[in-house]
Design an enzyme around this catalytic site. Sequence first.
Site, short mmCIF file in Angstrom:
data_model
loop_
_atom_site.label_atom_id
_atom_site.label_comp_id
_atom_site.label_asym_id
_atom_site.label_seq_id
_atom_site.Cartn_x
_atom_site.Cartn_y
_atom_site.Cartn_z
CG ASN A 1 -0.48 -0.38 2.42
OD1 ASN A 1 0.56 -0.92 2.47
ND2 ASN A 1 -1.28 0.23 3.64
CD GLU B 1 -1.46 4.58 4.57
OE1 GLU B 1 -1.19 5.50 5.31
OE2 GLU B 1 -2.33 3.67 4.99
CB CYS C 1 -5.23 -1.36 -1.66
SG CYS C 1 -6.54 -0.58 -0.71
CD GLU D 1 -5.17 -6.06 -1.26
OE1 GLU D 1 -4.76 -4.81 -1.19
OE2 GLU D 1 -6.06 -6.50 -0.38
CB CYS E 1 -10.59 -2.30 0.34
SG CYS E 1 -10.12 -1.82 -1.30
CB CYS F 1 -8.58 -4.20 -3.84
SG CYS F 1 -7.18 -3.08 -3.58
N1 THU Z 1 -5.21 -1.51 2.52
C1 THU Z 1 -4.57 -2.52 1.83
O1 THU Z 1 -3.40 -2.11 1.19
N2 THU Z 1 -4.98 -3.45 1.19
C2 THU Z 1 -6.39 -4.02 1.83
O2 THU Z 1 -6.78 -5.04 1.54
C3 THU Z 1 -7.17 -3.02 2.85
C4 THU Z 1 -6.60 -1.89 3.21
C5 THU Z 1 -4.62 -0.46 2.95
C6 THU Z 1 -5.02 1.10 2.43
C7 THU Z 1 -4.64 1.95 3.41
O3 THU Z 1 -3.36 2.37 3.29
C8 THU Z 1 -4.64 0.93 4.85
O4 THU Z 1 -4.40 -0.31 4.22
C9 THU Z 1 -5.59 1.31 5.56
O5 THU Z 1 -6.92 1.14 5.12
#
Ligand code: THU
Length: 135
Positions: A45, A47, A56, A58, A91, A94
Site C-alpha cells: 500500500n 498512502e 492498496c 492489491e 477492500c 480492490c
Molecule cells: N489496505 C490495503 O492495502 N489492502 C487492503 O486489503 C485493505 C486496506 C490499505 C489501504 C490503507 O493504506 C491502509 O490499508 C488502511 O486502510
Amino acid sequence: MATYSKESLIERARQLLPKAYAPYSHFPVGAVLLMDDGQIIEGVNVENVSFGATNCAERTAIFTAVTQGYGPKSIQAIAVAGDTEDFLPPCCICRQVLVEFCRPDVPVYLTRRDGQIYETTVSQIVPLAFESLKM
Ligand code: THU
C-alpha cells in the site's frame, strides 16, 4: 517452472510489510500475485496525505503486472498479508479490480498475525460481480 505453496506466497506477502508506505494509517499491507507463467509480482500500500489518493497493496501489484505487460486473466493466485489479528480481506475497490484481472476461480490466500491461512476465491469474495457493459 517454480512452484509456490500458499504458505510461501503468504510468506512473500508478509516480507513486503516493511516496504509499505503507510505513515498515516500505520497499517502496512503486502500483496503477491503468482502469474500463470510462474513469475511473482509484488505490491504494497502507498498512502497519501490526501488519504483519497492512497493505493492498496492489491492494486499496486495488479497495476505493476499490467505495466510489465501482463494481460487480464493471467493471474494464478493472490496472497495478502497485514499485521492483523483477523484475516485481512481486500477492500471492495480492490475486489472490483480483481474481477477485471482474475478468472473467478483464482485462489485468494489471506492471513493473520498468528500465521493461519484462509483460502477463498475471487468469485467467493465478489458474488454478483459487475463485469460487463453489455446493454
Ligand atoms: N489496505 C490495503 O492495502 N489492502 C487492503 O486489503 C485493505 C486496506 C490499505 C489501504 C490503507 O493504506 C491502509 O490499508 C488502511 O486502510
